[in-house]
Design an enzyme around this catalytic site. Structure first.
Site, PDB file in Angstrom:
ATOM      1  N   HIS A   1       0.962  -1.340  -0.023  1.00  0.00           N
ATOM      2  CA  HIS A   1      -0.013  -0.125  -0.061  1.00  0.00           C
ATOM      3  C   HIS A   1       0.990   1.251   0.071  1.00  0.00           C
ATOM      4  O   HIS A   1       1.462   1.471   1.200  1.00  0.00           O
ATOM      5  CB  HIS A   1      -1.126  -0.083   1.123  1.00  0.00           C
ATOM      6  CG  HIS A   1      -1.910   1.132   1.301  1.00  0.00           C
ATOM      7  ND1 HIS A   1      -3.227   1.047   1.570  1.00  0.00           N
ATOM      8  CD2 HIS A   1      -1.689   2.584   1.304  1.00  0.00           C
ATOM      9  CE1 HIS A   1      -3.697   2.243   1.634  1.00  0.00           C
ATOM     10  NE2 HIS A   1      -2.910   3.102   1.589  1.00  0.00           N
TER      11      HIS A   1
ATOM     12  N   HIS B   1       1.712   5.394  -2.245  1.00  0.00           N
ATOM     13  CA  HIS B   1       1.039   6.300  -3.216  1.00  0.00           C
ATOM     14  C   HIS B   1       2.383   6.995  -3.685  1.00  0.00           C
ATOM     15  O   HIS B   1       2.680   8.159  -3.515  1.00  0.00           O
ATOM     16  CB  HIS B   1       0.288   7.424  -2.254  1.00  0.00           C
ATOM     17  CG  HIS B   1      -0.963   6.940  -1.684  1.00  0.00           C
ATOM     18  ND1 HIS B   1      -2.108   7.036  -2.163  1.00  0.00           N
ATOM     19  CD2 HIS B   1      -1.061   6.139  -0.533  1.00  0.00           C
ATOM     20  CE1 HIS B   1      -2.942   6.561  -1.243  1.00  0.00           C
ATOM     21  NE2 HIS B   1      -2.257   5.994  -0.292  1.00  0.00           N
TER      22      HIS B   1
ATOM     23  N   LYS C   1       1.937  10.613  -5.252  1.00  0.00           N
ATOM     24  CA  LYS C   1       1.873  11.707  -4.442  1.00  0.00           C
ATOM     25  C   LYS C   1       3.276  11.893  -3.941  1.00  0.00           C
ATOM     26  O   LYS C   1       3.718  13.010  -3.514  1.00  0.00           O
ATOM     27  CB  LYS C   1       1.157  11.413  -3.436  1.00  0.00           C
ATOM     28  CG  LYS C   1      -0.520  11.297  -3.580  1.00  0.00           C
ATOM     29  CD  LYS C   1      -1.163  11.494  -2.179  1.00  0.00           C
ATOM     30  CE  LYS C   1      -2.551  11.334  -2.435  1.00  0.00           C
ATOM     31  NZ  LYS C   1      -3.122  10.097  -2.744  1.00  0.00           N
TER      32      LYS C   1
ATOM     33  N   HIS D   1      -9.358   2.226   0.999  1.00  0.00           N
ATOM     34  CA  HIS D   1      -9.213   2.918   2.165  1.00  0.00           C
ATOM     35  C   HIS D   1     -10.270   3.213   3.100  1.00  0.00           C
ATOM     36  O   HIS D   1     -11.374   3.790   2.775  1.00  0.00           O
ATOM     37  CB  HIS D   1      -8.591   4.322   1.887  1.00  0.00           C
ATOM     38  CG  HIS D   1      -7.240   4.533   1.292  1.00  0.00           C
ATOM     39  ND1 HIS D   1      -6.885   3.900   0.066  1.00  0.00           N
ATOM     40  CD2 HIS D   1      -6.264   5.033   1.834  1.00  0.00           C
ATOM     41  CE1 HIS D   1      -5.721   4.180  -0.041  1.00  0.00           C
ATOM     42  NE2 HIS D   1      -5.190   4.761   0.684  1.00  0.00           N
TER      43      HIS D   1
ATOM     44  N   GLU E   1     -10.211   6.011   7.903  1.00  0.00           N
ATOM     45  CA  GLU E   1      -9.044   6.762   8.582  1.00  0.00           C
ATOM     46  C   GLU E   1      -9.345   7.869   9.337  1.00  0.00           C
ATOM     47  O   GLU E   1      -9.198   8.997   8.916  1.00  0.00           O
ATOM     48  CB  GLU E   1      -8.379   7.035   6.967  1.00  0.00           C
ATOM     49  CG  GLU E   1      -6.706   7.451   7.571  1.00  0.00           C
ATOM     50  CD  GLU E   1      -5.744   7.593   6.393  1.00  0.00           C
ATOM     51  OE1 GLU E   1      -6.426   7.502   5.006  1.00  0.00           O
ATOM     52  OE2 GLU E   1      -4.886   8.267   6.460  1.00  0.00           O
TER      53      GLU E   1
ATOM     54  N   ASP F   1       2.541   3.232   2.874  1.00  0.00           N
ATOM     55  CA  ASP F   1       1.740   4.393   2.587  1.00  0.00           C
ATOM     56  C   ASP F   1       2.350   5.629   2.094  1.00  0.00           C
ATOM     57  O   ASP F   1       3.133   5.438   1.158  1.00  0.00           O
ATOM     58  CB  ASP F   1       0.931   4.778   3.886  1.00  0.00           C
ATOM     59  CG  ASP F   1      -0.632   5.363   3.696  1.00  0.00           C
ATOM     60  OD1 ASP F   1      -1.076   5.502   2.431  1.00  0.00           O
ATOM     61  OD2 ASP F   1      -1.112   5.838   4.546  1.00  0.00           O
ATOM     62  N   ASN F   2       2.085   6.810   2.433  1.00  0.00           N
ATOM     63  CA  ASN F   2       2.815   7.853   1.765  1.00  0.00           C
ATOM     64  C   ASN F   2       4.188   8.259   2.243  1.00  0.00           C
ATOM     65  O   ASN F   2       4.624   7.978   3.436  1.00  0.00           O
ATOM     66  CB  ASN F   2       1.910   9.125   2.261  1.00  0.00           C
ATOM     67  CG  ASN F   2       0.711   9.074   1.849  1.00  0.00           C
ATOM     68  OD1 ASN F   2      -0.322   8.262   2.411  1.00  0.00           O
ATOM     69  ND2 ASN F   2       0.026   9.887   0.986  1.00  0.00           N
TER      70      ASN F   2
END
Ligand SMILES: [Zn+2]
Length: 437
Positions: free
Chosen positions: A79, A81, A84, A230, A233, A331-332
């Site tokens: 998972h 991104h 981004k 998602h 959250e 994640d990010n």
């Protein structure tokens, strides 16, 4: 021991390595209380030809003695991104909140996400992931119109370029209210299917959530797609979209894989509600990925000079006890949702160990960054070490959990197809021209 010591011929024996029971299903050895056993790995022609329990002092002639260093299979990051990633210098999160992240990212996307911008940042992220030892990665792609027409073709090109180094998957990402536009969502599902992607949405409590979920499942069934959500959250205990997803999977008779990320609010809900949701998740065959670093950063940030009082992560132990597959992921990275990060799955595992208590005992938690996400992503042979499998592994300096998880292991050795790779991390300055504000 340095990467130069791994023979470039790709034929060698690593003797006296420490392997974990949960990651070497075929190895019969006497594992210690931490789950480790000493073994010898023979590599030839890009593959592992054998793994056998070490019979010291009868170390094979010509073998490299690793002195008990831990060797793990290459990581699977389920998972991320990468569309981004690394926009922080030009678009920071003004206050560190979830809304701050959403608004900043939306503005940056509308203004700056050209094909070139997305492609260069993706490539930068993947070079980091590769250098840290990741072999497969799923990214979400913001797919709010018109971004889907830019990012999906870029992703397909990047996936081709990286084939053999990092196996890439993508899931579309949009707020579930976007599904209300039936015609557009149908065309998005077709686009995702054409790219062999995964259908993904962000769920939260809306009056028509159940109807919208049915539309998502209908498109997934129609196009034969796996699903990736998602969900919840937030710390809002009334957020129960995770339960709604499980219910929708059951009444739609969905047979594909479903991965649900975040599920933060579950950790705040009363026990009886939690048990009901866990039952439904197990019955529906949901898998869960927790994003501990991002959750720690965004959740419980109240913006009024208070100290956070919860960790933001979901109930992974309780899920695992029910047989629900659980993973953790990056994640990010360096964007408004998380100001830090480098797609280093050892860092994710280290942080998860601390935030989520993946220890005492460690048990089979190492599968959460290897074989479990591989299974969810349908990647056969990824995330384990076995005779006949690819020689794709990471050689660490640590010889036990406390050594492995106390230092960054910046000098780890990454072996791919039987050869040590060049692990130079890209310089941030490469992206400077994209970061002008
Ligand atoms: Zn995410």
């Amino acid at each position: 021991m340095t990467s130069e010591m791994i023979p470039e011929t790709g034929q060698f024996v690593l003797s006296n390595v420490r392997l974990h029971a949960s990651l070497t299903p075929g190895l019969s050895a006497a594992f210690d209380a931490d789950g480790f056993a000493l073994a010898d790995i023979t590599v030839a022609d890009g593959k592992i030809s054998s793994i056998i329990a070490n019979r010291r002092p009868n170390t094979p002639a010509g073998a490299l003695d690793l002195g008990g260093r831990i060797v793990m299979p290459c990581f699977v990051d389920g998972h991320t991104h990468i569309d981004k990633g690394h926009i922080w210098p030009r678009k920071p999160n003004p206050d560190g909140t979830f809304m701050g992240a959403l608004n900043a990212t939306g503005a940056d996307r509308a203004a700056r996400w050209s094909a070139e911008d997305v492609a260069r940042r993706m490539d930068f992220s993947l070079r980091c992931a590769y250098a840290h030892g990741t072999r497969a990665l799923r990214t979400h792609l913001d797919s709010v119109a018109p971004q889907e027409e830019i990012s999906w073709p870029v992703f397909e090109t990047v996936r081709e370029k990286w084939r053999g180094r990092i196996e890439l998957q993508a899931a579309c990402l949009l707020g579930i209210e976007g599904v209300r536009d039936k015609k557009w969502f149908e065309s998005l599902a077709k686009r995702v299917a054409a790219a062999n992607g995964v259908l993904g949405v962000v769920t939260y409590m809306l009056p028509d959530l159940e109807e919208l979920l049915d539309r998502v499942f209908a498109q997934a069934i129609k196009h034969g797609l796996d699903l990736d959500f998602h969900a919840d959250e937030t710390d809002d205990i009334s957020a129960i979209s995770l339960k709604k997803i499980a219910e929708a999977a059951l009444w739609n008779g969905f047979e594909g894989n479903i991965l649900v990320g975040h599920c933060c609010s579950l950790a705040r809900q009363p026990d009886l509600d939690v048990l009901d949701t866990l039952d439904k998740m197990a019955k529906a065959g949901l898998a869960v990925v927790s994003l501990p670093m991002c959750n720690l950063y965004l959740q419980d940030r109240r913006g009024d000079n208070t100290t956070p009082r919860w960790r933001g992560v979901t109930l992974l132990h309780e899920m695992k006890a029910r047989g629900i597959p659980v993973a953790v992921a990056s994640d990010n990275t360096r964007d408004p949702f998380y100001a830090y990060g480098d797609l280093d799955m050892l860092e994710v595992y280290r942080m998860a160990t601390r935030i989520l208590h993946f220890d005492h005992p460690v048990g089979d938690w190492p599968q959460a960054v290897t074989s479990t996400p591989a299974r969810v992503m349908r990647l056969d042979g990824f995330g384990t070490l076995a005779a006949g499998g690819g020689a794709d592994f990471v050689v660490f300096r640590g010889r036990n959990w406390t050594e492995l998880l106390s230092r960054p292991e910046s000098d780890r050795i990454v072996v791919r197809d039987g050869r040590a790779i060049e692990r130079q991390l890209p310089d941030y300055a490469e992206l400077d021209d994209l970061m002008v504000r």
